[in-house]
Design a protein around this motif. Sequence first.
Motif, short mmCIF file in Angstrom:
data_model
loop_
_atom_site.label_atom_id
_atom_site.label_comp_id
_atom_site.label_asym_id
_atom_site.label_seq_id
_atom_site.Cartn_x
_atom_site.Cartn_y
_atom_site.Cartn_z
N LEU A 151 -2.67 14.73 33.25
CA LEU A 151 -2.34 15.50 34.44
C LEU A 151 -0.89 15.31 34.88
N ALA A 152 -0.23 14.28 34.39
CA ALA A 152 1.11 13.95 34.86
C ALA A 152 2.11 15.02 34.44
N ALA A 153 2.96 15.42 35.37
CA ALA A 153 4.00 16.41 35.10
C ALA A 153 4.84 16.58 36.35
N ILE A 154 6.04 17.12 36.19
CA ILE A 154 6.72 17.70 37.35
C ILE A 154 5.92 18.94 37.71
N PRO A 155 5.39 19.03 38.94
CA PRO A 155 4.23 19.89 39.19
C PRO A 155 4.47 21.38 39.41
N GLY A 156 5.70 21.86 39.31
CA GLY A 156 5.86 23.30 39.49
C GLY A 156 7.31 23.71 39.44
N PRO A 157 7.56 25.01 39.31
CA PRO A 157 8.94 25.49 39.27
C PRO A 157 9.67 25.20 40.57
N GLY A 158 10.95 24.86 40.46
CA GLY A 158 11.76 24.62 41.64
C GLY A 158 11.73 23.20 42.16
N GLU A 197 -2.11 28.17 35.85
CA GLU A 197 -2.27 29.58 36.15
C GLU A 197 -0.99 30.37 35.96
N THR A 198 0.16 29.69 35.96
CA THR A 198 1.43 30.41 35.82
C THR A 198 1.51 31.17 34.50
N LEU A 199 0.73 30.77 33.49
CA LEU A 199 0.76 31.46 32.21
C LEU A 199 0.17 32.86 32.28
N LEU A 200 -0.50 33.18 33.38
CA LEU A 200 -1.07 34.51 33.55
C LEU A 200 -0.02 35.54 33.96
N GLY A 201 1.20 35.07 34.26
CA GLY A 201 2.28 35.97 34.65
C GLY A 201 2.80 35.77 36.05
N LEU A 202 2.42 34.66 36.68
CA LEU A 202 2.90 34.38 38.03
C LEU A 202 4.42 34.35 38.06
N PRO A 203 5.03 34.88 39.12
CA PRO A 203 4.43 35.32 40.39
C PRO A 203 4.01 36.79 40.44
N PHE A 204 3.72 37.40 39.33
CA PHE A 204 3.21 38.77 39.27
C PHE A 204 4.16 39.79 39.87
N GLU A 250 -8.42 34.84 30.31
CA GLU A 250 -7.71 34.15 29.23
C GLU A 250 -7.44 35.05 28.03
N ASP A 251 -7.84 36.32 28.09
CA ASP A 251 -7.81 37.16 26.89
C ASP A 251 -6.45 37.77 26.57
N TYR A 252 -5.60 37.94 27.57
CA TYR A 252 -4.30 38.55 27.24
C TYR A 252 -3.26 37.45 26.99
N PRO A 253 -2.21 37.77 26.21
CA PRO A 253 -1.23 36.74 25.84
C PRO A 253 -0.54 36.13 27.07
N ALA A 254 -0.17 34.87 26.93
CA ALA A 254 0.54 34.17 28.02
C ALA A 254 1.82 34.92 28.37
N ARG A 255 2.15 34.89 29.66
CA ARG A 255 3.33 35.59 30.17
C ARG A 255 4.15 34.63 31.04
N PRO A 256 4.77 33.60 30.45
CA PRO A 256 5.55 32.66 31.26
C PRO A 256 6.79 33.33 31.86
N GLU A 257 7.00 33.12 33.15
CA GLU A 257 8.13 33.71 33.86
C GLU A 257 9.12 32.67 34.37
N THR A 258 8.83 31.39 34.16
CA THR A 258 9.71 30.30 34.61
C THR A 258 9.78 29.25 33.51
N SER A 259 10.74 28.34 33.64
CA SER A 259 10.84 27.24 32.68
C SER A 259 9.60 26.36 32.74
N TYR A 260 9.06 26.18 33.93
CA TYR A 260 7.82 25.42 34.07
C TYR A 260 6.70 26.07 33.27
N ALA A 261 6.52 27.38 33.45
CA ALA A 261 5.45 28.08 32.74
C ALA A 261 5.73 28.11 31.24
N LEU A 262 6.99 28.24 30.85
CA LEU A 262 7.33 28.22 29.43
C LEU A 262 6.90 26.90 28.80
N ALA A 263 7.15 25.80 29.50
CA ALA A 263 6.72 24.49 28.99
C ALA A 263 5.20 24.45 28.84
#
Length: 285
Positions: free
Chosen positions: A75-82, A118-125, A136-149
């Motif tokens: 569970l350990a991580a820097i917990p979100g973008p920004g 949840e950011t892999l779903l395309g947040l912030p939409f 979970e069926d559509y491809p990941a849509r990372p919009e930030t460096s956090y989501a890309l990781a």
Amino acid sequence: MPSRVVVTGGSGKLGRAVVADLVATGWEVVVVDRVVPAAPLAPTTRVDLTDYGQVVEAFTAIDDRYTGVDAVVHLAAIPGPGVATNATIFHNNTTSTYNVFAAARQAGIRNVVWASSETLLGLPFDTPPPYLPVDEDYPARPETSYALAKHLEETMAAEFCRWQPDLKATGLRFSNVMEPGDYAAFPSFDADPGLRSWNLWGYIDARDGAQAVRRALERDGVGLEVFIIANADTVMSKPTADLVAERLPDVPLRRPLEGNETLLSIDKARRLLGYEPQHSWRDQV
């Protein structure tokens, strides 16, 4: 003899609930984290997860505390973008997760659960999702460096499962984690539905997140599975269908929406994990 599980990030918001749940259900829990709380719920060792050697040692033996580990919850991580600079988040989170996956393989651990997002779903939409409820069926849509990781972590997990066919790796795409003390603010969201539209008005009670972790540890089978983990309702009083009509009128609906149901589909988690949220903010406010 109880199974021993190492929980990384056990001092965090979700981590505390996970540790409490696993201890209460008979797991022998060891926490590794950069922070040792004043009143830990389980034995805690300070570990830098970006140092591979430290992670290997944490997954094999630490002096007189334990020898051998049956499972890992990461569970350990820097917990979100920004929260930090983009590069800092990316390097910390990808390095830590690679070290956890690789050290688990080295230590012979074949049961790994980790916090995806949840950011892999395309947040912030800002670009609307392809359909609702999202799943979970559509491809990941990372919009930030956090989501890309987080996206690369899921890709890494798939490759580790290919290299190690008896590995069970479970990625949990947690929604925005909440504790009971956070719920007093929820009624204020009704004044402006746009304030929480960035994640389709979703959330996850930390205690239900802990339930999902335990069920993931206990799931049958091997290989990679990824699940959205959210609560069954939204953070809003307004019915979900009305929120969609107001804010996302052009997004196709895959089925009718009922009441305040979540737009972050937990159907797969219900079906394969037996996950069912037990806590709602509506019971607290």
